[in-house]
Design a protein around this motif. Structure first.
Motif, short mmCIF file in Angstrom:
data_model
loop_
_atom_site.label_atom_id
_atom_site.label_comp_id
_atom_site.label_asym_id
_atom_site.label_seq_id
_atom_site.Cartn_x
_atom_site.Cartn_y
_atom_site.Cartn_z
N ASP A 85 0.84 2.02 0.50
CA ASP A 85 2.21 1.57 0.77
C ASP A 85 3.13 2.78 0.98
OD1 ASP A 85 2.83 2.58 -1.76
OD2 ASP A 85 2.99 0.61 -2.70
N GLU A 86 4.42 2.53 1.14
CA GLU A 86 5.37 3.59 1.43
C GLU A 86 5.47 4.63 0.32
OE1 GLU A 86 7.18 0.11 -0.45
OE2 GLU A 86 6.18 0.30 1.47
N ARG A 91 -3.03 -0.26 -2.19
CA ARG A 91 -2.90 -1.68 -2.55
C ARG A 91 -3.96 -2.48 -1.82
NH1 ARG A 91 1.69 -2.89 -5.44
NH2 ARG A 91 3.21 -1.22 -5.51
N TRP A 103 -0.20 -8.01 -1.85
CA TRP A 103 -0.68 -6.63 -1.88
C TRP A 103 -0.48 -6.11 -3.29
CZ3 TRP A 103 -3.36 -4.34 1.90
CH2 TRP A 103 -3.36 -4.96 3.16
#
Length: 122
Positions: A85-86, A91, A103
């Motif tokens: 993820d960012e 995830r 997620w």
């Protein structure tokens, strides 16, 4: 190994000697201000390393043997898609109790009650 035991390892021209500490040393290590200040980052890093390891264990030539091991989270993630993820957290896309895809980080995946609890985080 018993507390006080030593392990020596040669690294090039150096000889590193490690002494096994007893349980009384645990508090001084895990309660040290630096350890406490960075605990969440270390936890996230550990979860991401474990997640990447589980992804690797799903690889061809390894999966059959890995699935025989008692790793409940490996079976929980199965062949689920994964991505970072960012924030850089790995995830897995898994269905929740209602069948909706979510997620989840490895430490967010619910496991059966028969799985022993993780080491408590304070």
């Amino acid at each position: 190994m018993e507390p006080g035991a030593q392990v020596a390892l040669r690294r090039g021209d150096l000889l590193l000697t490690y002494t096994v500490a007893g349980l009384e040393a645990l508090a001084s290590i895990v309660e040290h201000p630096e350890a406490v200040a960075h605990a969440e980052g270390h936890w996230r890093t550990g979860v991401n390393v474990a997640s990447s390891s589980l992804v690797a264990l799903r690889g061809e030539g390894v999966r059959g043997r890995a699935m025989q091991a008692p790793y409940p989270r490996l079976r929980a993630v199965g062949d689920a898609p994964y991505e970072a993820d960012e924030a850089g957290d790995v995830r897995f896309c898994l269905p929740d109790e209602d069948g909706r895809e979510r997620w989840l980080r490895l430490d967010e995946i619910p496991l059966p009650p028969s799985v022993p609890a993780a080491w408590p985080r304070s």
